[in-house]
Write a protein that holds these residues in place. Structure first.
Motif: not given
Length: 358
Positions: A156-158, A161, A190, A194, A197, A231, A266-267, A271
């Motif tokens: 679920e990291w960025i 995105l 992801h 993740g 995002g 999110l 993390h996303t 965000a």
């Protein structure tokens, strides 16, 4: 809510603006990209010492040698007066790789083809977190969606995105389609927020071409992800606090507290910082990327996405020269075959795809 599709000359300028904005925003945030060290408060202290608040240009050189010791190693090539073309960075590499993906396989590309292109074009040591886990899984013979879930604590990291921009640039004014393309790319590495995002960012950039305001672009982007996701709830929270006329600093501080524990890559917390930068930037390119980077966390990734949105909205011609000129229309890239490519050439290639998709 969207208005009429931009005309061809306008579309060319807006796509070029997206590329320039992404690269400039990335360069602005790169020296302070280490969220556990460079907090929002510390970034502002750095700027105050260098007499650079309000921030209206690339970061100044550090006024305190102790600050210089903890900047990213590349900082000397990313501060005002020292920039000659963009530095290499994964936030730009993935935009280039996404363009190459669409040129090679078209809009019907598969997740497996995304993985094949990584193995062919992207050096393993230039991948990080979820992308490195997925790359390792690909090399070991795993197929999607296992590439995203096996031995990957970064789901679920960025990373997904930051790969989404090209899907927004090539589907202007069509956020649902842009999100669908971004999802197909994101699931290689992801899951959950993740993936959301990436869908949200692609839809946001797509909507930025035609939405009357940034707020309406954000609303369009929320429409492509589950309303109950963390999110979506976090982005709506930033919007709600902005509507109460809460100061930018207090809005970001509130969301930092409410997302504590997720980590700086993390996303979801990123965000929040990005949404605040876009809203409080009030349509001004410089203010948007400056506030976003001053918000901390993954500064170069957030600066890049904020710059992409703001650049699409203003167009390349209206981005101040102090952001464009030092880039010298040149990109350094780890993607095989693309190092030294012209930013204007990337924009022209992206325009061809967007026009073909229309």
């Amino acid at each position: 809510m969207t208005s009429e599709h931009p005309g061809s000359a306008d579309l060319a300028d807006r796509i070029h603006g997206g590329w320039l904005g992404r690269i400039a925003g990335n360069m602005l945030g790169k020296p302070v990209e280490q969220g556990e060290v460079w907090t929002r408060e510390r970034i502002d202290r750095y700027l105050r010492r260098a007499a650079a608040l309000p921030l209206t240009d690339y970061l100044p050189e550090p006024a305190d040698p102790a600050d210089g010791a903890v900047l990213r190693p590349e900082w000397r090539r990313c501060v005002r007066g020292r920039i000659h073309g963009s530095c290499r960075d994964d936030d730009v590499d993935y935009a280039i790789l996404g363009l190459h993906l669409l040129e090679t396989h078209g809009f019907g590309f598969s997740t497996e083809q995304v993985g094949e292109l990584w193995l062919l074009r992207l050096p393993y040591l230039q991948t990080f977190t979820a992308e490195r886990a997925a790359y390792r899984n690909l090399a070991n013979g795993l197929k999607p969606p296992l590439t995203a879930t096996y031995d990957n604590p970064y789901q679920e990291w960025i990373g997904a995105l930051i790969r989404a921009d090209v899907h927004g640039w090539t589907r202007p004014g069509d956020p649902a389609r842009a999100a669908g393309l971004a999802r197909r790319d994101a699931v290689l590495s992801h899951t959950g927020n993740g993936v959301y995002g990436a869908m949200w960012a692609a839809a946001l950039i797509s909507a930025a071409f035609t939405a009357p305001t940034v707020r309406e672009a954000l609303e369009s982007a929320l429409g492509v992800i589950p309303a109950s996701s963390r999110l979506a709830r976090t982005v709506r929270r930033v919007i709600a606090l902005h509507e109460t006329r809460l100061a930018w600093e207090e809005n970001v501080a509130t969301l930092t507290a409410e997302t504590a524990g997720l980590g700086w890559i993390h996303t979801v917390p990123n965000a929040a910082v990005l949404t605040a930068g876009l809203l409080y930037g009030e349509g001004d390119f410089t203010r948007t990327i400056a506030l976003t980077v001053r918000g901390g966390l993954d500064t170069d990734s957030n600066g890049a996405t904020a710059g992409s949105v703001a650049g699409v909205r203003t167009g390349a011609a209206a981005i101040p020269d102090r952001w464009k000129d030092p880039l010298e229309d040149t990109v350094r890239s780890a993607v095989f075959g693309f190092d030294g490519v012209r930013i204007s050439a990337l924009a022209e290639r992206t325009l061809r795809l967007a026009t073909a998709a229309a």
